[in-house]
Design a protein around this motif. Sequence first.
Motif, PDB file in Angstrom:
ATOM      1  N   UNK A 356      60.500 -69.858 -53.853  1.00  0.00           N
ATOM      2  CA  UNK A 356      60.408 -69.642 -52.405  1.00  0.00           C
ATOM      3  C   UNK A 356      60.674 -68.161 -52.115  1.00  0.00           C
ATOM      4  N   UNK A 357      60.339 -67.691 -50.913  1.00  0.00           N
ATOM      5  CA  UNK A 357      60.551 -66.279 -50.587  1.00  0.00           C
ATOM      6  C   UNK A 357      62.011 -65.861 -50.778  1.00  0.00           C
ATOM      7  N   UNK A 358      62.202 -64.611 -51.232  1.00  0.00           N
ATOM      8  CA  UNK A 358      63.541 -64.080 -51.464  1.00  0.00           C
ATOM      9  C   UNK A 358      63.583 -62.610 -51.092  1.00  0.00           C
ATOM     10  N   UNK A 359      64.791 -62.124 -50.823  1.00  0.00           N
ATOM     11  CA  UNK A 359      65.005 -60.714 -50.479  1.00  0.00           C
ATOM     12  C   UNK A 359      66.205 -60.216 -51.272  1.00  0.00           C
ATOM     13  N   UNK A 463      55.658 -60.604 -47.139  1.00  0.00           N
ATOM     14  CA  UNK A 463      55.626 -59.825 -45.901  1.00  0.00           C
ATOM     15  C   UNK A 463      56.492 -60.542 -44.864  1.00  0.00           C
ATOM     16  N   UNK A 464      57.438 -59.829 -44.292  1.00  0.00           N
ATOM     17  CA  UNK A 464      58.364 -60.427 -43.338  1.00  0.00           C
ATOM     18  C   UNK A 464      57.759 -60.525 -41.946  1.00  0.00           C
ATOM     19  N   UNK A 465      58.364 -61.375 -41.133  1.00  0.00           N
ATOM     20  CA  UNK A 465      57.974 -61.460 -39.729  1.00  0.00           C
ATOM     21  C   UNK A 465      58.350 -60.158 -39.037  1.00  0.00           C
ATOM     22  N   UNK A 486      53.810 -65.529 -46.951  1.00  0.00           N
ATOM     23  CA  UNK A 486      54.525 -66.725 -47.390  1.00  0.00           C
ATOM     24  C   UNK A 486      53.599 -67.933 -47.442  1.00  0.00           C
ATOM     25  N   UNK A 487      52.615 -67.972 -46.527  1.00  0.00           N
ATOM     26  CA  UNK A 487      51.672 -69.093 -46.483  1.00  0.00           C
ATOM     27  C   UNK A 487      50.240 -68.572 -46.610  1.00  0.00           C
TER      28      UNK A 487
END
Length: 493
Positions: A356-359, A463-465, A486-487
């Motif tokens: 899943x997305x991570x930072x 890419x973040x919101x 993410x999608x």
Amino acid sequence: MKIGFDNKKYIELQSQNIRDRIAKFGGKLYMEFGGKLFDDYHAARVLPGFEPDAKVKMLLELKDEAEVVIVINADAIEKNKRRGDLGITYDLDTMRLIDAFREIGLFVGSVVITCYTGQPSAEAFEKRLTSLGIKVYRHYPIKDYPSNISIIASDEGFGKNDYVETSRKLVVVTAPGPGSGKMATCLSQLYHEHKRGVEAGYAKFETFPIWNLPLKHPVNVAYEAATADLNDINMIDPFHLEAYNKMAVNYNRDIEIFPVLNSILETILGESPYKSPTDMGVNMAGFAISDDAVVREAACQEVLRRYYSALVSARQGMGEASDSAKIELLMKQVGVTVKDRPVVEAALKKAEDTNSPAVAIELADGTIITGKTSSLLGASASLLLNCLKYLAGIPDDIDLISPTVIEPIQKLKTEILGNHNPRLHMDEILIALSICAVTSDAARKALDNSYKLRGLEAHSSVILSRVDENVFRKLGINITFEPKYQTKKLYHN
């Protein structure tokens, strides 16, 4: 954050050199201000110690002698051109700039709409400004500009433009973005002033490239990376070398236009005051560098950030793939690869481990903290809480925000506001943390350490919101993203 730049010294040197330039031209100077005035975060990143509002503070040293003229291209208004960093149109940014200048006590004399040909949106904007009590002037396209000097410096060229009435010694000509017509506005004013018998001169407020640093110095290379989409290339100024037998760095557009600009100045003034494009600039930034090793390291990181920014722009359809290819060559010039940005590998590994997305973020002591996506929190919000816990010395098993606080916020988002994503963003987490800080010592202690985030490096596996990206920026964290969403949806907000 290590400091490599003396901001106070810079303001003193720059202010004095502007005063000297005003005196050189008999007491009236039109100064073209490129780049960002209030929020020059590029300079702050590559010259650690440079304050983002240093240019404004410098202008405040000349407050009683200066006025501001804001220039906006009519075509930019018609096409709803936007500032990439703020996401607002140039016409709205013009009004934002007026407000910002006024708030700090700088006098805004007027707005000039350039390349005016009767564009409906430009006319509507002019009407709106006029109704707010702001003087507006029109400048028109000039045939064969900038090559046909005999037309340009005549009543058929600059002479057709409105004369902008000014009252101060220093006229700062700035704009919401590039291509607005700042230089042409300055030259048009010189033409009109000369016809009226007023002595006046022209100069450019410069920051990058820094003329007295080596051509391939990482600070100058970082500027080239930042303007890869404009095809700017740093070059040795051949006119300066010929005139003074000294090496000076400038960039291709200024060097290419100098012979034409010089001829225009000669036509208007009778004699050009400059022998090179470097002469035109007022740029004392190089003399305020206090630690070259620190600024070199910071500039190399900026080249890497610009590389990821170019990749993301291409993925979003707002840039060209060739931009990142150019920056890859610049990375080789300064000897860095993506491995020199440790947060990249850390974020990608966490994303792989959790599917899943991570930072990831690197703290001042070299510790890398990661955040993963969960049912309650987005990766960025998770990272923020983990980071604040570490900085405040709070054990991992202590909840800064109780799930009983998070759940009602999720219900509000999905059931009342109609959002599909129940996970909390960074701004929502900060609000919740602030509320909890009223009764929780741990939450208050965590918030008290948020200032330590400024200047840190972070990377996201997606890419973040826009919401999370803006919070990272406001916290002063330098965030980069992988060029993927993410999608697989076509619409991303």
